[in-house]
Design a protein around this motif. Structure first.
Motif, PDB file in Angstrom:
ATOM      1  N   ARG A 329       0.796  -1.231   0.000  1.00 48.18           N
ATOM      2  CA  ARG A 329       0.000   0.000   0.000  1.00 48.18           C
ATOM      3  C   ARG A 329       0.829   1.282   0.000  1.00 48.18           C
ATOM      4  NH1 ARG A 329      -5.599  -0.616   1.012  1.00 48.18           N
ATOM      5  NH2 ARG A 329      -5.993  -2.674   0.161  1.00 48.18           N
ATOM      6  N   GLN A 391     -10.980   1.834   4.187  1.00 50.72           N
ATOM      7  CA  GLN A 391     -11.178   3.204   3.678  1.00 50.72           C
ATOM      8  C   GLN A 391     -10.076   4.143   4.177  1.00 50.72           C
ATOM      9  OE1 GLN A 391     -15.304   4.776   4.019  1.00 50.72           O
ATOM     10  NE2 GLN A 391     -15.831   2.669   4.527  1.00 50.72           N
ATOM     11  N   ALA A 394      -6.828   3.533   2.445  1.00 51.66           N
ATOM     12  CA  ALA A 394      -6.833   3.957   1.038  1.00 51.66           C
ATOM     13  C   ALA A 394      -6.502   5.442   0.916  1.00 51.66           C
ATOM     14  CB  ALA A 394      -8.184   3.648   0.403  1.00 51.66           C
ATOM     15  N   THR A 395      -7.022   6.265   1.836  1.00 57.07           N
ATOM     16  CA  THR A 395      -6.743   7.715   1.791  1.00 57.07           C
ATOM     17  C   THR A 395      -6.499   8.233   3.208  1.00 57.07           C
ATOM     18  OG1 THR A 395      -9.145   8.073   1.800  1.00 57.07           O
ATOM     19  CG2 THR A 395      -8.023   8.275  -0.329  1.00 57.07           C
ATOM     20  N   SER A 397      -4.804  10.558   4.502  1.00 59.48           N
ATOM     21  CA  SER A 397      -4.728  11.996   4.811  1.00 59.48           C
ATOM     22  C   SER A 397      -6.064  12.700   4.602  1.00 59.48           C
ATOM     23  CB  SER A 397      -3.637  12.646   3.956  1.00 59.48           C
ATOM     24  OG  SER A 397      -3.894  12.357   2.611  1.00 59.48           O
ATOM     25  N   ASP A 398      -7.095  11.953   4.261  1.00 54.93           N
ATOM     26  CA  ASP A 398      -8.423  12.554   4.040  1.00 54.93           C
ATOM     27  C   ASP A 398      -9.108  12.801   5.395  1.00 54.93           C
ATOM     28  OD1 ASP A 398     -11.059  13.127   3.526  1.00 54.93           O
ATOM     29  OD2 ASP A 398     -11.275  11.626   1.931  1.00 54.93           O
TER      30      ASP A 398
END
Ligand SMILES: *Cc1c(COP(=O)(O)O)cnc(C)c1O
Length: 421
Positions: A329, A391, A394-395, A397-398
């Motif tokens: 990842r 989730q 996957a992102t 820093s969101d």
């Protein structure tokens, strides 16, 4: 409990708002977040009360019925109860319940059964072993000659051929098995055969799997191990502290003296009471149901993470814990753990076997179903948790995403109160 009003300092926590606020904060943190750290659990009120009892006031040294101080009648009864329950729970003859921690249990056993400079063959921390098994930064690493076995590069499991080769080459006085980040079953009979061949003692540290061992859901270290150590606050859901178990009466004095006076002084009787409490709970049928759920939930979580494309070290789990390999990842364990914490999911970064990355920014995450299961989570909740983890990874820093998941985590937790009024 009411306190007498004569004397000094008779008030409770309300007399110390600063401390009380921090403890309330911790309760809220535990209530509102999901604990996936393998070395934690949520204990019963019974265990909390036993550990918070007047036993804190009592000092005793030595074993029950052979104390150095007087007034030990109830102290003796409590320690004796803890020992009787521990030996019944694990089907062995002898127990020492005084170790203040798992590391002290191990250090006491080493001190009692080994001589300075003896060789110990133990699992490498990089492969999932525990630092108290001879890591160079600890006393055990300084006082004994430590030789380490790892896991097989392909299977990521302990390889008995490697252990046997090292045992033949180094002739250890003791072989240590059991770790903190090892998710698979261990072959205790195979390890004992190696120990016998080189005339070593076999010590099994079952800290992460003791609850499963007690309920027949993980291989039992007895009769293979000469001595078994454990913590009592991980899978056993009990008091903070350690435990030593054995069957050969010839080892009793050395083990007991290794603990006291070897590595510690007087007994933490309140913790011993907490151990008696959790061993009593563990002897009840509900504890088997709890541990079956720990296993089922761990497998559900592992399968859901694998289905989302995450690789599990050694392909899965035989206990409550698992290691997720983030190498594919391009995210490191420290970054992942911080992002998950923002989302209300507490996990710890961990090295994986043959990790190309350093310990501060490793390739792995360690997860466990122990604490979530203790508050009543089942398969549906653990599938939801896997989805959240996927989730966030996957992102990471969101911040909008982590805030949204944080709110969903809190809502789920509200339906599973940890200490309902
Ligand atoms: C957690 C753990 C310990 C140490 O316990 P402490 O109470 O932190 O000293 C020892 N051995 C293993 C395998 C552990 O997982």
């Amino acid at each position: 409990m009411s306190f007498c009003h004569a004397g000094y300092f008779t008030q409770g926590l309300d007399a110390d708002p600063e401390l009380a606020a921090a403890i309330r904060g911790e309760l809220a943190r535990q209530q509102d977040g999901i604990e996936l750290i393998a070395s934690e659990n949520i204990v019963s009120r019974l265990v909390l009360e036993a550990q918070g009892s007047v036993l804190t006031n009592k000092t005793v040294e030595g074993l029950a019925f052979a104390r150095y101080y007087g007034g030990a009648e109830f102290a003796d009864a409590i320690e004796d109860l803890a020992i009787r329950r521990a030996t019944r729970l694990f089907g062995c003859r002898f127990a020492n319940v005084q170790a203040h921690s798992g590391s002290n249990a191990n250090a006491g056993v080493f001190l009692g059964l080994l001589k300075l400079g003896d060789t110990i063959l133990a699992m490498d921390t990089a492969a999932g072993g525990h630092i108290s098994h001879g890591h160079p930064a600890t006393l055990t690493g300084r006082d004994y000659g430590i030789v380490r076995y790892g896991v097989n590069r392909e299977t990521e499991r302990v390889d008995l051929d490697e252990v046997r080769d090292l045992a033949r080459a180094h002739r250890p006085r003791m072989i240590v098995a059991g770790g903190s980040a090892y998710s698979r079953a261990l072959d205790f009979a195979g390890l004992r055969a190696i120990a016998d061949e080189v005339e070593a003692l076999l010590m099994v540290d079952m800290a992460h799997v003791a609850g499963l061992v007690a309920t027949g859901l993980y291989p039992h270290p007895f009769p293979h191990a000469h001595v078994v150590t454990s913590t009592t606050y991980k899978s056993l859901r009990g008091a903070r502290g350690g435990l030593v178990l054995w069957n050969d009466e010839g080892l009793s004095d050395r083990i007991n003296h290794g603990i006291f006076p070897g590595v510690q002084g007087s007994v933490m009787l309140h913790a011993v009471a907490g151990k008696a409490a959790c061993f009593g709970e563990a002897l009840r049928p509900e504890f088997r149901a709890y541990n079956q759920a720990v296993l089922d939930n761990a497998r559900t979580l592992a399968d859901a993470l694998a289905a989302a494309g995450l690789r599990l070290v050694a392909g899965g789990t035989d206990c409550g814990l698992m290691l997720v390999d983030l190498a594919s990842r391009a995210i490191t364990g420290d970054v992942a753990a911080k992002a998950l914490e923002r989302a209300g999911l507490a996990v710890n970064k961990n090295q994986i076997p043959f990790d190309p990355r350093p310990p501060e920014a490793p390739s792995g995450l360690r997860l466990s179903s122990n604490a979530g299961t203790a508050r009543g989570f089942g398969g549906a909740e653990f599938r939801t948790i896997a989805g959240w983890i996927e989730q966030v990874l996957a992102t990471p820093s969101d911040e909008v995403l982590t805030a949204r998941i944080r709110a969903e985590v809190k809502a789920l937790c509200a339906a599973f109160p940890i200490y309902a009024a």
